[in-house]
Design an enzyme around this catalytic site. Sequence first.
Site, short mmCIF file in Angstrom:
data_model
loop_
_atom_site.label_atom_id
_atom_site.label_comp_id
_atom_site.label_asym_id
_atom_site.label_seq_id
_atom_site.Cartn_x
_atom_site.Cartn_y
_atom_site.Cartn_z
N ARG A 62 0.84 -1.20 0.00
CA ARG A 62 0.00 0.00 0.00
C ARG A 62 0.87 1.25 0.00
NH1 ARG A 62 -4.98 -0.23 1.16
NH2 ARG A 62 -4.94 -2.00 2.55
N MET A 87 -12.41 2.86 -3.09
CA MET A 87 -12.51 1.67 -2.25
C MET A 87 -11.16 1.14 -1.77
SD MET A 87 -15.71 1.70 -2.08
CE MET A 87 -16.24 0.18 -1.29
N ARG A 88 -10.14 1.99 -1.71
CA ARG A 88 -8.86 1.58 -1.13
C ARG A 88 -8.64 2.31 0.18
NH1 ARG A 88 -7.16 -2.80 -2.86
NH2 ARG A 88 -5.08 -2.33 -2.11
N ASN A 104 -14.47 12.11 2.76
CA ASN A 104 -15.04 10.84 2.26
C ASN A 104 -16.56 10.86 2.41
OD1 ASN A 104 -15.07 8.12 1.34
ND2 ASN A 104 -15.18 7.40 3.45
N HIS A 106 -19.54 8.00 3.04
CA HIS A 106 -19.65 6.59 3.42
C HIS A 106 -21.13 6.22 3.55
CE1 HIS A 106 -18.43 2.78 5.13
NE2 HIS A 106 -19.40 2.94 6.03
N LEU A 141 -10.13 3.80 9.92
CA LEU A 141 -11.10 3.66 8.83
C LEU A 141 -12.50 4.21 9.17
CD1 LEU A 141 -11.56 2.43 5.96
CD2 LEU A 141 -12.35 0.36 7.13
N ASP A 142 -13.02 5.09 8.31
CA ASP A 142 -14.38 5.63 8.42
C ASP A 142 -14.68 6.20 9.81
OD1 ASP A 142 -14.86 4.81 5.78
OD2 ASP A 142 -15.50 2.83 6.42
N GLU A 171 -26.77 10.97 -1.76
CA GLU A 171 -25.35 11.38 -1.86
C GLU A 171 -25.12 12.31 -3.04
OE1 GLU A 171 -23.06 7.54 0.10
OE2 GLU A 171 -23.30 7.59 -2.08
C1 GAR Z 1 -21.31 5.36 -2.68
O1 GAR Z 1 -22.53 4.93 -2.15
C2 GAR Z 1 -20.33 5.68 -1.57
O2 GAR Z 1 -20.92 6.14 -0.41
C3 GAR Z 1 -19.68 4.34 -1.36
O3 GAR Z 1 -19.56 3.76 -2.61
C4 GAR Z 1 -20.62 4.22 -3.45
C5 GAR Z 1 -19.99 4.70 -4.73
O4 GAR Z 1 -20.96 4.95 -5.69
N1 GAR Z 1 -18.42 4.49 -0.70
C6 GAR Z 1 -17.89 3.60 0.10
O5 GAR Z 1 -18.42 2.53 0.35
C7 GAR Z 1 -16.55 3.99 0.69
N2 GAR Z 1 -16.21 3.15 1.77
P1 GAR Z 1 -20.62 5.74 -7.02
O6 GAR Z 1 -19.38 5.10 -7.64
O7 GAR Z 1 -21.82 5.55 -7.89
O8 GAR Z 1 -20.37 7.18 -6.65
#
Ligand code: GAR
Length: 183
Positions: A62, A87-88, A104, A106, A141-142, A171
């Site tokens: 990483r 997602m990393r 971020n 979440h 994390l988060d 979102e």
């Molecule tokens: C979103 O719902 C975001 O909150 C989540 O991934 C999705 C991406 O959607 N993020 C995570 O889970 C981060 N840990 P998108 O590619 O359509 O924007």
Amino acid sequence: MKIVVFFSGTGTNLESILREQKNYDYEVIGAFTNNPNAKGIEICDKYETECKIIDHKDFNSREDFDKNISIFLDQINPDYIILAGYMRIISKSLVDDWEGQIINIHPSLLPKYPGLDTHKKALQAKDKMHGTTIHYVISELDAGPIIRQESFEIELNDTIESLTNKVKEIENKIYPETISNLI
Ligand code: GAR
């Protein structure tokens, strides 16, 4: 305010951030993905935004991967790094270098359900409410300070898919506005 958007997949949040920049006080100066097959790359093309692609699978650690991200960030020098479905996990040294400047989104009502499978976990726990959280990124994390949360009632017929769509719809509305208010 200059921002860079990090994504790994579909990119609906990326698209809403790009689309809304004309209405808000931020400028997307670039995008980044770790996934050469991410759908979001086409969205960057559509909005004529340069997307840097660095495949994490090309690196053994990483830290090595994040060193290359660091070089990219130093080149474009954004005010904020906006994680939009990235997602990393980001290494501690990168988080420390950009402390207070990484945001971020979440898909849960943090501190509930950090990590993956948040919609499934909310359904399994028979939660009454679900939602999304925008927060500062710290090395845990988060877990960083919360900037904004939006929630809604889970209905009896909700599924992982319907919750995914409901959360993304919220979102896509609140992320651009929240980014614009960051200064
Ligand atoms: C979103 O719902 C975001 O909150 C989540 O991934 C999705 C991406 O959607 N993020 C995570 O889970 C981060 N840990 P998108 O590619 O359509 O924007």
